[in-house]
Motif scaffolding. Structure first.
Motif, PDB file in Angstrom:
ATOM      1  N   GLY A  91      -6.556   1.719  -6.962  1.00  0.00           N
ATOM      2  CA  GLY A  91      -7.202   0.817  -6.006  1.00  0.00           C
ATOM      3  C   GLY A  91      -6.359   0.631  -4.757  1.00  0.00           C
ATOM      4  O   GLY A  91      -6.883   0.655  -3.632  1.00  0.00           O
ATOM      5  N   LEU A  92      -5.053   0.472  -4.923  1.00  0.00           N
ATOM      6  CA  LEU A  92      -4.157   0.336  -3.772  1.00  0.00           C
ATOM      7  C   LEU A  92      -4.169   1.604  -2.927  1.00  0.00           C
ATOM      8  O   LEU A  92      -4.164   1.547  -1.695  1.00  0.00           O
TER       9      LEU A  92
ATOM     10  N   SER B 143     -11.012  -5.243   6.694  1.00  0.00           N
ATOM     11  CA  SER B 143     -12.088  -6.168   7.056  1.00  0.00           C
ATOM     12  C   SER B 143     -13.315  -5.476   7.632  1.00  0.00           C
ATOM     13  O   SER B 143     -14.332  -6.115   7.877  1.00  0.00           O
ATOM     14  N   LYS B 144     -13.238  -4.163   7.847  1.00  0.00           N
ATOM     15  CA  LYS B 144     -14.419  -3.416   8.296  1.00  0.00           C
ATOM     16  C   LYS B 144     -15.361  -3.118   7.131  1.00  0.00           C
ATOM     17  O   LYS B 144     -16.489  -2.707   7.333  1.00  0.00           O
TER      18      LYS B 144
ATOM     19  N   LEU C 179       0.840  -1.192   0.000  1.00  0.00           N
ATOM     20  CA  LEU C 179       0.000   0.000   0.000  1.00  0.00           C
ATOM     21  C   LEU C 179       0.877   1.245   0.000  1.00  0.00           C
ATOM     22  O   LEU C 179       1.786   1.356   0.823  1.00  0.00           O
ATOM     23  N   PRO C 180       0.584   2.185  -0.898  1.00  0.00           N
ATOM     24  CA  PRO C 180       1.305   3.461  -0.869  1.00  0.00           C
ATOM     25  C   PRO C 180       0.805   4.276   0.323  1.00  0.00           C
ATOM     26  O   PRO C 180      -0.196   3.911   0.950  1.00  0.00           O
ATOM     27  N   PRO C 181       1.468   5.384   0.637  1.00  0.00           N
ATOM     28  CA  PRO C 181       0.938   6.240   1.707  1.00  0.00           C
ATOM     29  C   PRO C 181      -0.435   6.794   1.317  1.00  0.00           C
ATOM     30  O   PRO C 181      -0.661   7.118   0.151  1.00  0.00           O
TER      31      PRO C 181
ATOM     32  N   LYS D 282      -7.545   1.689   5.134  1.00  0.00           N
ATOM     33  CA  LYS D 282      -6.783   1.135   6.251  1.00  0.00           C
ATOM     34  C   LYS D 282      -6.343   2.245   7.210  1.00  0.00           C
ATOM     35  O   LYS D 282      -6.407   2.092   8.428  1.00  0.00           O
ATOM     36  N   THR D 283      -5.936   3.391   6.680  1.00  0.00           N
ATOM     37  CA  THR D 283      -5.500   4.517   7.505  1.00  0.00           C
ATOM     38  C   THR D 283      -6.648   5.072   8.337  1.00  0.00           C
ATOM     39  O   THR D 283      -6.468   5.397   9.513  1.00  0.00           O
ATOM     40  N   ASN D 284      -7.829   5.157   7.762  1.00  0.00           N
ATOM     41  CA  ASN D 284      -8.969   5.781   8.448  1.00  0.00           C
ATOM     42  C   ASN D 284      -9.830   4.811   9.257  1.00  0.00           C
ATOM     43  O   ASN D 284     -10.447   5.219  10.236  1.00  0.00           O
TER      44      ASN D 284
END
Length: 156
Positions: free
Chosen positions: A73-74, A88-89, A17-19, A81-83
């Motif tokens: 997409g990534l 999986s949420k 994943l990029p930043p 994922k950051t937020n």
């Protein structure tokens, strides 16, 4: 929450994943409204924070465009994922709008956006990772990026 683990599925891909990008305007990268997650339009951010640049059909080939869409997409996964802390949420993909910066004679917009759709299907599975979609051509996009994608997800 489901027993399906999207984070584990992503790990199996071997991709990174990029930043997560910071907004370049007056907007929020994502908003949660009840059980829905709205993502603003994202571009193809690379691991070094630079953007993939170029118009499909001129500077970039169809295959390079599809890879750029996967990179978008990534970037979107990184924002999630950051937020939210975990992929999986997300229960399922509801809608993707894919915008393709291309020459006027280019006709394969859906093929390009498959780069993102295939990634989401691998993360959340065929049933939940594939939602409704539009793939359309544009005469230009911000910073001359080849692809911009926005999406709507359902959360657990």
């Amino acid at each position: 929450m489901s027993t399906y683990n999207a984070d584990e599925q992503f790990e199996k891909s071997g991709l990174t994943l990029p930043p997560a990008p910071a907004p370049k305007g007056v907007y929020k990268p994502c908003i949660i409204d009840g059980k829905y997650l709205y993502l603003s339009g994202h571009g193809p951010v690379q691991d070094d924070k630079s953007l993939i640049i170029g118009r499909i059909g001129r500077e970039l080939s169809q295959e390079e465009g599809k890879l750029a869409a996967r990179q978008v997409g990534l970037t979107m996964l990184s924002t999630i994922k950051t937020n939210l802390g975990s992929l999986s949420k997300v229960k399922r993909v509801i809608k993707i709008l894919g915008m393709v910066n291309c020459t006027p004679d280019f006709e394969y917009h859906p093929y390009i956006i498959n780069g993102c759709s295939e990634l989401f299907a691998s993360v959340w599975g065929e049933e939940n990772g594939i939602g409704t979609r539009s793939a359309v051509g544009f005469g230009s996009l911000p910073d001359n990026i080849p692809v911009e994608i926005e999406a709507l997800f359902e959360l657990y």
